[in-house]
Design a protein around this motif. Structure first.
Motif, mmCIF file in Angstrom:
data_model
loop_
_atom_site.group_PDB
_atom_site.id
_atom_site.type_symbol
_atom_site.label_atom_id
_atom_site.label_comp_id
_atom_site.label_asym_id
_atom_site.label_seq_id
_atom_site.Cartn_x
_atom_site.Cartn_y
_atom_site.Cartn_z
ATOM 1 N N HIS A 45 0.824 -1.205 0.000
ATOM 2 C CA HIS A 45 0.000 0.000 0.000
ATOM 3 C C HIS A 45 0.864 1.263 0.000
ATOM 4 O O HIS A 45 0.505 2.269 -0.612
ATOM 5 N N SER A 46 2.013 1.188 0.689
ATOM 6 C CA SER A 46 2.912 2.343 0.728
ATOM 7 C C SER A 46 3.493 2.628 -0.645
ATOM 8 O O SER A 46 3.687 3.789 -1.034
ATOM 9 N N VAL A 47 3.770 1.557 -1.398
ATOM 10 C CA VAL A 47 4.293 1.741 -2.755
ATOM 11 C C VAL A 47 3.225 2.347 -3.656
ATOM 12 O O VAL A 47 3.519 3.182 -4.519
ATOM 13 N N THR A 48 1.972 1.938 -3.446
ATOM 14 C CA THR A 48 0.880 2.506 -4.237
ATOM 15 C C THR A 48 0.749 3.997 -3.978
ATOM 16 O O THR A 48 0.494 4.786 -4.899
ATOM 17 N N ILE A 49 0.931 4.410 -2.724
ATOM 18 C CA ILE A 49 0.895 5.833 -2.393
ATOM 19 C C ILE A 49 1.975 6.579 -3.184
ATOM 20 O O ILE A 49 1.724 7.626 -3.782
ATOM 21 N N ALA A 50 3.194 6.016 -3.195
ATOM 22 C CA ALA A 50 4.292 6.641 -3.938
ATOM 23 C C ALA A 50 4.018 6.618 -5.440
ATOM 24 O O ALA A 50 4.307 7.593 -6.158
ATOM 25 N N HIS A 51 3.473 5.517 -5.931
ATOM 26 C CA HIS A 51 3.165 5.347 -7.358
ATOM 27 C C HIS A 51 2.172 6.407 -7.825
ATOM 28 O O HIS A 51 2.416 7.133 -8.802
ATOM 29 N N GLU A 52 1.044 6.503 -7.116
ATOM 30 C CA GLU A 52 0.017 7.456 -7.526
ATOM 31 C C GLU A 52 0.462 8.891 -7.257
ATOM 32 O O GLU A 52 0.125 9.807 -8.012
ATOM 33 N N GLY A 53 1.217 9.085 -6.178
ATOM 34 C CA GLY A 53 1.756 10.416 -5.919
ATOM 35 C C GLY A 53 2.680 10.875 -7.034
ATOM 36 O O GLY A 53 2.690 12.055 -7.410
ATOM 37 N N ALA A 54 3.459 9.943 -7.579
ATOM 38 C CA ALA A 54 4.356 10.274 -8.692
ATOM 39 C C ALA A 54 3.564 10.645 -9.944
ATOM 40 O O ALA A 54 3.927 11.585 -10.669
ATOM 41 N N HIS A 55 2.477 9.909 -10.221
ATOM 42 C CA HIS A 55 1.598 10.283 -11.335
ATOM 43 C C HIS A 55 1.096 11.719 -11.150
ATOM 44 O O HIS A 55 1.122 12.527 -12.086
ATOM 45 N N GLY A 56 0.624 12.006 -9.926
ATOM 46 C CA GLY A 56 0.074 13.331 -9.657
ATOM 47 C C GLY A 56 1.118 14.424 -9.782
ATOM 48 O O GLY A 56 0.853 15.491 -10.364
ATOM 49 N N LEU A 57 2.306 14.185 -9.249
ATOM 50 C CA LEU A 57 3.382 15.180 -9.328
ATOM 51 C C LEU A 57 3.787 15.433 -10.772
ATOM 52 O O LEU A 57 3.971 16.585 -11.190
ATOM 53 N N ALA A 58 3.904 14.355 -11.551
ATOM 54 C CA ALA A 58 4.275 14.512 -12.965
ATOM 55 C C ALA A 58 3.201 15.281 -13.722
ATOM 56 O O ALA A 58 3.509 16.109 -14.595
ATOM 57 N N ALA A 59 1.937 15.026 -13.392
ATOM 58 C CA ALA A 59 0.847 15.744 -14.050
ATOM 59 C C ALA A 59 0.952 17.247 -13.783
ATOM 60 O O ALA A 59 0.824 18.070 -14.697
ATOM 61 N N ARG A 70 -7.285 8.175 -6.160
ATOM 62 C CA ARG A 70 -7.991 7.153 -5.389
ATOM 63 C C ARG A 70 -7.050 5.982 -5.111
ATOM 64 O O ARG A 70 -6.331 5.543 -6.009
ATOM 65 N N LEU A 71 -7.072 5.496 -3.874
ATOM 66 C CA LEU A 71 -6.300 4.327 -3.478
ATOM 67 C C LEU A 71 -7.267 3.254 -3.022
ATOM 68 O O LEU A 71 -8.209 3.541 -2.270
ATOM 69 N N HIS A 72 -7.051 2.016 -3.466
ATOM 70 C CA HIS A 72 -7.995 0.943 -3.192
ATOM 71 C C HIS A 72 -7.383 -0.127 -2.291
ATOM 72 O O HIS A 72 -6.156 -0.267 -2.223
ATOM 73 N N SER A 73 -8.244 -0.886 -1.648
ATOM 74 C CA SER A 73 -7.792 -1.886 -0.680
ATOM 75 C C SER A 73 -7.035 -3.040 -1.314
ATOM 76 O O SER A 73 -6.324 -3.780 -0.630
ATOM 77 N N ASP A 74 -7.157 -3.231 -2.650
ATOM 78 C CA ASP A 74 -6.417 -4.293 -3.329
ATOM 79 C C ASP A 74 -5.035 -3.828 -3.777
ATOM 80 O O ASP A 74 -4.387 -4.482 -4.587
ATOM 81 N N TRP A 138 -12.487 7.196 0.686
ATOM 82 C CA TRP A 138 -12.251 6.991 2.110
ATOM 83 C C TRP A 138 -11.082 6.075 2.374
ATOM 84 O O TRP A 138 -10.307 6.305 3.304
ATOM 85 N N TYR A 139 -10.941 5.001 1.588
ATOM 86 C CA TYR A 139 -9.813 4.096 1.832
ATOM 87 C C TYR A 139 -8.490 4.801 1.578
ATOM 88 O O TYR A 139 -7.514 4.619 2.313
ATOM 89 N N GLY A 140 -8.441 5.601 0.535
ATOM 90 C CA GLY A 140 -7.228 6.358 0.266
ATOM 91 C C GLY A 140 -6.903 7.319 1.387
ATOM 92 O O GLY A 140 -5.738 7.462 1.788
ATOM 93 N N LEU A 141 -7.922 7.989 1.906
ATOM 94 C CA LEU A 141 -7.726 8.901 3.030
ATOM 95 C C LEU A 141 -7.157 8.165 4.231
ATOM 96 O O LEU A 141 -6.194 8.614 4.862
ATOM 97 N N TRP A 142 -7.729 7.010 4.534
ATOM 98 C CA TRP A 142 -7.267 6.193 5.655
ATOM 99 C C TRP A 142 -5.830 5.738 5.438
ATOM 100 O O TRP A 142 -4.993 5.820 6.342
ATOM 101 N N SER A 143 -5.508 5.286 4.239
ATOM 102 C CA SER A 143 -4.182 4.767 3.931
ATOM 103 C C SER A 143 -3.111 5.844 4.099
ATOM 104 O O SER A 143 -2.052 5.614 4.700
#
Length: 239
Positions: A45-59, A70-74, A138-143
């Motif tokens: 889940h921590s890697v997903t945070i970095a992954h999506e954060g990198a997409h957002g920063l690049a955008a 959005r971050l999901h439980s899977d 909500w899951y993303g917020l929690w994560s």
């Protein structure tokens, strides 16, 4: 002003290098998180945070408008940005996901090598806070909140050596986890369960086969691991 000055002194303070045995221990613990199937399910889940954060920063850097993350439980995630559907900005945004965690890890290794372990932890808190305002489920917020709480606890309560060790563990984890996510991506592509992956989106955007982009991801992530590892081990303290 006194509070700001005191906080800046803390953030910009340098830490002595960790002894080799402790640095190796943090690497071993990070490797255990990556290699253990049970631990990896949670740590990913921590890697997903970095992954999506990198997409957002690049955008944002390429002039696109970030519409939300959005971050999901899977352990999957989605970053939505508005702008031209093709072109260099879209290519860089799509390519940032699987290379972002490794590049974050490389930047963290550079800060640690310069002695800024505490500054690194505060930088992580700042990035998580910026990411938090873009979360749209909500899951993303929690994560993100759980991750931020863990980093804050390490920053606020651990002694100096503990903070450096925690920062080193986070750095090793990002460097080691990034290539594994690329291998997982290719395994899903081979099984036909990732037809709209970042690599396949890049294939449609550029005309280069998806496997070429997988190779690019691995090249960047592997290079970051080698260079970052060298930076971390280069100036270790005596045993």
């Amino acid at each position: 002003m006194d509070v700001v000055s005191s906080l800046w002194e803390q953030v910009s303070a340098t830490s002595p290098p960790l002894p080799l045995w402790l640095l190796v221990l943090t690497a071993a613990l990070a490797a255990a998180l990556v290699l253990s199937p049970t631990l990896w399910q949670r740590a990913r889940h921590s890697v997903t945070i970095a992954h999506e954060g990198a997409h957002g920063l690049a955008a944002l850097v390429t002039g696109r408008r970030l519409a939300g993350i959005r971050l999901h439980s899977d352990t999957s995630g989605v970053t939505v940005s508005a702008g031209r559907p093709t072109g260099p900005g879209m290519v860089l945004t799509a390519a940032a996901g699987y290379t972002g965690p490794a590049l974050f890890g490389l930047g963290a290794a550079a800060l640690l090598a310069a002695g800024f372990a505490i500054g690194l932890l505060w930088a992580l808190l700042l990035l998580l806070a910026l990411l938090l305002v873009q979360i749209r489920n909500w899951y993303g917020l929690w994560s993100v909140l759980v991750t931020g709480t863990l980093v804050f606890a390490a920053t606020w309560w651990l002694p100096a050596v503990g903070q450096s060790a925690f920062a080193a563990g986070v750095t090793w984890f990002l460097l080691l986890a990034a290539p594994k996510t690329v291998l997982e991506l290719q395994a899903k592509r081979r099984s036909g369960t990732a037809r709209d992956s970042d690599a396949d989106q890049l294939a449609r955007l550029t005309g280069l086969p998806g496997i070429v982009w997988v190779a690019v991801f691995l090249l960047v992530d592997g290079g970051a691991l080698l260079l970052g590892g060298w930076w971390l081990l280069r100036d270790t303290a005596p045993l």
